[in-house]
Design a protein around this motif. Structure first.
Motif, mmCIF file in Angstrom:
data_model
loop_
_atom_site.group_PDB
_atom_site.id
_atom_site.type_symbol
_atom_site.label_atom_id
_atom_site.label_comp_id
_atom_site.label_asym_id
_atom_site.label_seq_id
_atom_site.Cartn_x
_atom_site.Cartn_y
_atom_site.Cartn_z
ATOM 1 N N GLY A 227 -15.504 -5.333 1.996
ATOM 2 C CA GLY A 227 -14.211 -5.450 1.337
ATOM 3 C C GLY A 227 -13.235 -6.345 2.095
ATOM 4 N N ARG B 120 -7.753 -7.770 -4.138
ATOM 5 C CA ARG B 120 -8.743 -7.080 -3.300
ATOM 6 C C ARG B 120 -10.122 -7.406 -3.842
ATOM 7 N NH1 ARG B 120 -6.749 -2.603 0.132
ATOM 8 N NH2 ARG B 120 -4.548 -2.338 -0.292
ATOM 9 N N THR C 245 -1.319 -9.364 -4.852
ATOM 10 C CA THR C 245 -2.352 -9.159 -3.834
ATOM 11 C C THR C 245 -3.674 -8.911 -4.535
ATOM 12 O OG1 THR C 245 -0.739 -8.240 -2.305
ATOM 13 C CG2 THR C 245 -3.041 -7.697 -1.894
ATOM 14 N N THR D 96 -3.134 -0.072 -3.942
ATOM 15 C CA THR D 96 -4.389 0.352 -3.321
ATOM 16 C C THR D 96 -5.382 0.762 -4.401
ATOM 17 O OG1 THR D 96 -3.137 1.166 -1.432
ATOM 18 C CG2 THR D 96 -5.404 1.947 -1.648
ATOM 19 N N ASP E 130 0.802 -1.218 0.000
ATOM 20 C CA ASP E 130 0.000 0.000 0.000
ATOM 21 C C ASP E 130 0.838 1.272 0.000
ATOM 22 O OD1 ASP E 130 0.956 -0.135 2.561
ATOM 23 O OD2 ASP E 130 -0.998 -0.246 3.527
ATOM 24 N N HIS F 208 -9.004 -8.489 1.397
ATOM 25 C CA HIS F 208 -7.889 -8.743 0.487
ATOM 26 C C HIS F 208 -7.180 -10.029 0.901
ATOM 27 C CE1 HIS F 208 -5.485 -7.111 3.799
ATOM 28 N NE2 HIS F 208 -4.481 -7.786 3.258
ATOM 29 N N TRP G 113 -10.748 -6.365 -7.646
ATOM 30 C CA TRP G 113 -10.130 -5.147 -8.174
ATOM 31 C C TRP G 113 -9.236 -5.480 -9.352
ATOM 32 C CZ3 TRP G 113 -10.751 -0.195 -8.334
ATOM 33 C CH2 TRP G 113 -9.706 0.629 -8.763
#
Length: 192
Positions: free
Chosen positions: A185, A168, A166, A96, A60, A187, A136
């Motif tokens: 949400g 999300r 990663t 992010t 992030d 992840h 995402w």
């Protein structure tokens, strides 16, 4: 080295015969007009033959520093005795989403890496007839639907999730009239 699934450190092997362990330190960099320092604390103790450390971390954009210290069988350490070390500063990749997850969703989502992808689980929402799962997509800058039809249970595994990054997710409850709730949400990090 920052990756899409955390931070990876690698160092040359220590050939000292009395090496007892390596200690990994993680911290933050502080700077004033006179100096720049890594204020860190020990996060891991590794065996003498180890030359690599991986910190699974949400990418992030956070900044920080690491260093590795060697300790011999008598407890001697260059860092502890002389405060000398080779500090590596890093800035994580920032994966992010540009779209934040709104607050107030009735869906509480958890996501866990499993051998065949990402296992998602959520609570049963009153009056919901199913749940839609979104992932995402960094390329499109949107949460894209990954379940064409609503899932009728409270768990689902994303077997199409790529390793080494990663992921999300959003999950929305779907009601009988076709409306969807605010998304919950979560992840999961899938290492290579």
């Amino acid at each position: 080295m920052p990756t899409e699934y955390g931070v990876r450190l690698h160092w040359d092997p220590n050939t000292e015969p009395d090496l007892a362990r390596h200690t990994v330190y993680r911290g933050e960099v502080y700077e004033d007009e006179e100096e720049r320092v890594c204020l860190a604390s020990a996060v891991e103790w590794l065996s003498p033959g180890t030359t690599e450390y991986f910190a699974e971390r949400l990418p992030d954009g956070e900044e920080g520093c690491y260093f590795v210290d060697a300790t011999d069988t008598s407890g001697n350490s260059l860092f502890l005795s002389e405060r000398e070390t080779n500090v590596v500063e890093f800035k994580e990749l920032d994966l992010t989403p540009s779209v934040g997850t709104p607050e107030g969703s009735p869906v509480g989502l958890t996501a866990h890496a499993v051998s065949d992808g990402v296992r998602l689980g959520w609570n049963d929402v009153a009056d919901a007839v199913g749940y839609l799962v979104y992932r995402w997509d960094l390329d499109t800058g949107r949460y894209e639907g990954v379940t064409p039809e609503p899932v009728t249970g409270t768990a689902w595994t994303d077997t199409t999730a790529a390793r080494g990054t990663t992921h999300r997710y959003w999950v929305r409850a779907v009601y009988a009239d076709g409306t969807e709730s605010l998304p919950g949400g979560g992840h999961a990090i899938l290492t290579p």
